[in-house]
Design an enzyme around this catalytic site. Sequence first.
Site, PDB file in Angstrom:
ATOM      1  N   HIS A   1      -7.190  -6.100  -0.416  1.00 59.23           N
ATOM      2  CA  HIS A   1      -6.022  -5.228  -0.280  1.00 59.23           C
ATOM      3  C   HIS A   1      -4.967  -5.800   0.661  1.00 59.23           C
ATOM      4  O   HIS A   1      -3.853  -5.279   0.704  1.00 59.23           O
ATOM      5  CB  HIS A   1      -6.486  -3.857   0.234  1.00 59.23           C
TER       6      HIS A   1
ATOM      7  N   SER B   1       0.829  -1.190   0.000  1.00 60.39           N
ATOM      8  CA  SER B   1       0.000   0.000   0.000  1.00 60.39           C
ATOM      9  C   SER B   1       0.879   1.262   0.000  1.00 60.39           C
ATOM     10  O   SER B   1       1.747   1.424  -0.850  1.00 60.39           O
ATOM     11  CB  SER B   1      -0.962  -0.048   1.199  1.00 60.39           C
TER      12      SER B   1
ATOM     13  N   ASP C   1      -9.477  -5.482  -4.626  1.00 56.81           N
ATOM     14  CA  ASP C   1      -8.999  -4.411  -3.758  1.00 56.81           C
ATOM     15  C   ASP C   1      -9.968  -3.234  -3.759  1.00 56.81           C
ATOM     16  O   ASP C   1     -10.259  -2.663  -4.807  1.00 56.81           O
ATOM     17  CB  ASP C   1      -7.613  -3.961  -4.253  1.00 56.81           C
TER      18      ASP C   1
END
Length: 286
Positions: free
Chosen positions: A261, A105, A234
Amino acid sequence: MGSSEGTSSTAAGSGISTNTCWAPAESAHHFVLVHGIGHGSWCWYRIRALLESSGHRVSCVDLASAGVDRTDANTLESFQEYNKPLIDLMASLPEKEQVLVVGHSAGGLSVTEASHKFPSKIRVAVYLAATMLRLGFCTDRDVLDGTPDLSRYGEKAYELGFGKGTNNPPTSAKVATHLLREVVYNTSPPEDCTLAAMLLKPGPIIALRSARFDDDDGVAVERVERVYIKTMQDNVVKPKQQDAMIERWPPSKVYTLDCDHSPFFSSPFLLSGLLLNIAAAAGSSN
């Protein structure tokens, strides 16, 4: 760099972790795992166990204000301060040691800064559902591609902190607890979602938004091989955002996981297998 596509599927104080493990085998790789906003080194517990059980060394980092680090996220205003634990780790490595750095991320920004500063120490930079921007947030397009868009969930998508007072922009943010399952961990085991709800901390959004990297001659960062792992279910960094960043700065390989995610929870065996394959391919190319 060119890009090739690989696929996998899945079933539905600051600094280095003190439990860093050295593997004795000469063929062992050293993985450095970097969390995203709000998470900490704890989120890698499954991946770390799997990689170490395969004989590899794993270092997990708590960036400033994350995990066991006691810095208040509302006080962080520069990305360099936030990312200092990773930079300190990279600086401490022997000159000839090369590591595989994995950023999840917003941890992709951390990996990119490390790639600019220490290209000779990084064997492969792996972006896992991550923000992959060569120079950080320099343009509106960078922000559009690299920042989560949770607008569909309304004004209460985030729990915001206002370290400079409510008359000023927020200084920290965390996905609202009631949305974690739907947004961040939608294909993960419920017990991991519960664990995350207990351990997540606010992230320093001012520091993250300030992430910009000097290009110098434009050569150093391109010496680092990059691999991207897409996450197809995601709801945070959406697939179209991941595709946009891949198109703008093509990595050498792109792999796909059919998960949320957080593949360190939802697809730990597939993810660890991918990382081992990436490491093996990098080793054979040297």
